[in-house]
Design an enzyme around this catalytic site. Structure first.
Site, PDB file in Angstrom:
ATOM      1  N   HIS B  10       0.824  -1.204   0.000  1.00 56.25           N
ATOM      2  CA  HIS B  10       0.000   0.000   0.000  1.00 56.25           C
ATOM      3  C   HIS B  10       0.859   1.255   0.000  1.00 56.25           C
ATOM      4  O   HIS B  10       0.402   2.329  -0.371  1.00 56.25           O
ATOM      5  CB  HIS B  10      -0.882   0.040   1.251  1.00 56.25           C
ATOM      6  CG  HIS B  10      -2.099  -0.832   1.162  1.00 56.25           C
ATOM      7  ND1 HIS B  10      -2.029  -2.188   1.031  1.00 56.25           N
ATOM      8  CD2 HIS B  10      -3.415  -0.515   1.166  1.00 56.25           C
ATOM      9  CE1 HIS B  10      -3.252  -2.672   0.971  1.00 56.25           C
ATOM     10  NE2 HIS B  10      -4.112  -1.683   1.043  1.00 56.25           N
ATOM     11  N   SER B  11       2.096   1.118   0.459  1.00 53.87           N
ATOM     12  CA  SER B  11       2.955   2.289   0.653  1.00 53.87           C
ATOM     13  C   SER B  11       4.137   2.254  -0.303  1.00 53.87           C
ATOM     14  O   SER B  11       4.840   1.239  -0.419  1.00 53.87           O
ATOM     15  CB  SER B  11       3.450   2.294   2.109  1.00 53.87           C
ATOM     16  OG  SER B  11       4.693   2.928   2.211  1.00 53.87           O
TER      17      SER B  11
END
Lengths: 216, 232
Positions: B10-11
């Site tokens: 997600h990052s």
């Protein structure tokens, strides 16, 4: 004509545009639902995704319902960011595969496409009815659509049945304990709150029915 | 040409960080981060994942590692879009440990399914030892340990001991051999387990190996340790 026998790409595009509008309209409501039992991004993510779908529709006019679904699938998967992207994206992708190159969809094909979409969401999210997810809206919607088609209803009536069942299904998530996603970490604290994915599913299926002229 | 890895997170920073960490132990493996959304925000992007898959597979296939829930779904969706090719496997593994274990396996030249398996057994590496092959253990060349085992005791002389890089070297080389090898009771073919030993300079390593390559394996460990893993 109260209920045409076939739906075309015009309906598919109208559905997507109406979905974008209804998601934008309910953006804050969906954010609020998700803020209570999730990470608060559902409304924003979905709004961003459907806004991108509008841009994609402006940029390229799909020729068939299947092409419109596939365009929506790719756009939602790339732009939504959260779990709703692959879930709705897979739903539209499976629907696209089911209808293929057909220029016109009849009631039976709509039922089959909705069923394939639901199966895609199940496969992707590994959720079942009662887990407090989108599936709680989609499964009754598919059952109602297939039953209506089997009873001889036209496409608009099939979609109307699906949307009505999805709305009831979304409400049915209120008392449930979530078993999937971030809400599952909350245990009983999720009780009394509607699942945002089930809520958005009901909105989008209602948009499909409205685009077909149901209730008009 | 080795199996490539795609790290889906997600990052942006998390994906890049995992690549940075794994690259230390696998300098020749193609590691492609696919973190964040197209605008860099938190989330996962089908575009980024599909682009990364194209870059990571240089002919030997690619293994995809993911962080939380929707990263898995995005990766699965990317594979579905690509027609679920045989050349890409999605590992059901912890992101950090799985990526490192897969990278080490890929660095040692392991095949696609072996690299994926290395990731999936990263938290339980003993179970990842090659099955079978124990019935043909060579006679022992040294006494100690279980019957038929080749054993040795060596002392670490390099200042940093059995840290990440040497652990990766040993696990990688041993992983390519047909051997069951334990070093101080842990699987010598697992970089994660070797690192858990925390063996520093002066520590003794008790090696015990069985299988067709047992002697070669023990000799390799002895040679590397005595050379200080090339660090002295």
């Amino acid at each position: 004509m109260a209920d045409s026998t076939f739906l075309t790409v015009d309906w598919a595009i109208d559905w997507l545009r109406r979905s974008a509008a209804v998601v934008a309209e309910n953006r804050m409501a969906l954010i609020e639902l998700d803020r209570v039992i999730g990470d608060g991004d559902h409304g924003e993510n979905l709004d961003r995704g459907f806004s991108a779908v509008l841009e994609a529709l402006d940029a390229q006019a799909p020729a068939t319902p299947g092409a419109a679904f596939k365009l929506a699938a790719m756009t939602l998967m790339s732009k939504v960011g959260g779990a709703a992207g692959p879930l709705y994206g897979t739903a539209f992708l499976r629907a696209a595969t089911t209808v293929g190159d057909a220029a016109e969809l009849d009631a039976a094909m709509l039922g089959a496409a909705l069923g394939a979409a639901r199966d895609g969401v199940v496969a992707r999210g590994k959720a079942e009815v009662g887990d407090k997810t989108m599936i709680d809206a989609w499964t009754p919607a598919v059952d109602a659509a297939v039953a209506a088609a089997a009873a001889g209803a036209g496409p608009a009536a099939v979609l109307d049945a699906a949307a009505t069942a999805a709305e009831s299904g979304a409400v049915s998530t209120d008392p449930l304990i979530a078993r999937k996603g971030r809400a599952s970490y909350l245990g009983e604290r999720a009780m009394g709150h509607r699942d945002p994915g089930a809520a958005s599913s009901a909105l989008i299926l209602r948009a499909a029915a409205n685009a077909a002229g149901a209730g008009a | 040409m080795s199996v490539g890895l795609v790290i889906v997170s997600h990052s942006v920073q998390l994906a890049a960080g995992v690549v940075e960490l794994a690259a230390q132990m696998a300098p020749d493996v193609v590691l492609i981060p696919a973190g964040g959304m197209d605008d860099g925000g938190i989330g996962t992007s089908l575009d980024k994942v599909m682009t990364a898959l194209g870059l990571a597979d240089t002919g030997a296939g690619a293994v995809v590692l993911t962080d939380l829930g929707s990263a898995v779904m995005t990766a699965e969706s990317a594979l579905e879009f690509m027609g679920n090719p045989d050349t890409v496997l999605l590992a059901n593994a912890p992101l950090v440990e799985g990526s490192i274990a897969a990278a080490v396996a890929a660095q040692s030249g392991a095949a696609l399914d072996v690299v994926c398996k290395a990731a999936e057994t990263a938290l339980n590496p003993v179970a990842a030892s090659p099955a079978g092959g124990t019935a043909t253990a060579l006679p022992s060349t040294a006494d100690a340990g279980e019957a038929g085992a080749v054993t040795a005791v060596v002392t670490l002389i390099n200042p940093m001991g059995l840290h990440a890089r040497p652990a990766a070297v040993l696990a990688g080389e041993l992983g390519a051999m047909d051997v069951e090898i334990e070093i101080n009771g842990v699987d010598g073919q697992s970089v994660m387990m070797l690192m858990t030993l925390g063996a520093g300079q002066g520590a003794e390593l008790n090696i015990s190996a069985t299988g067709p390559d047992a002697k070669r394996a023990v000799d390799l460990v002895r040679r590397e340790v005595e050379a200080g893993f090339g660090e002295i």
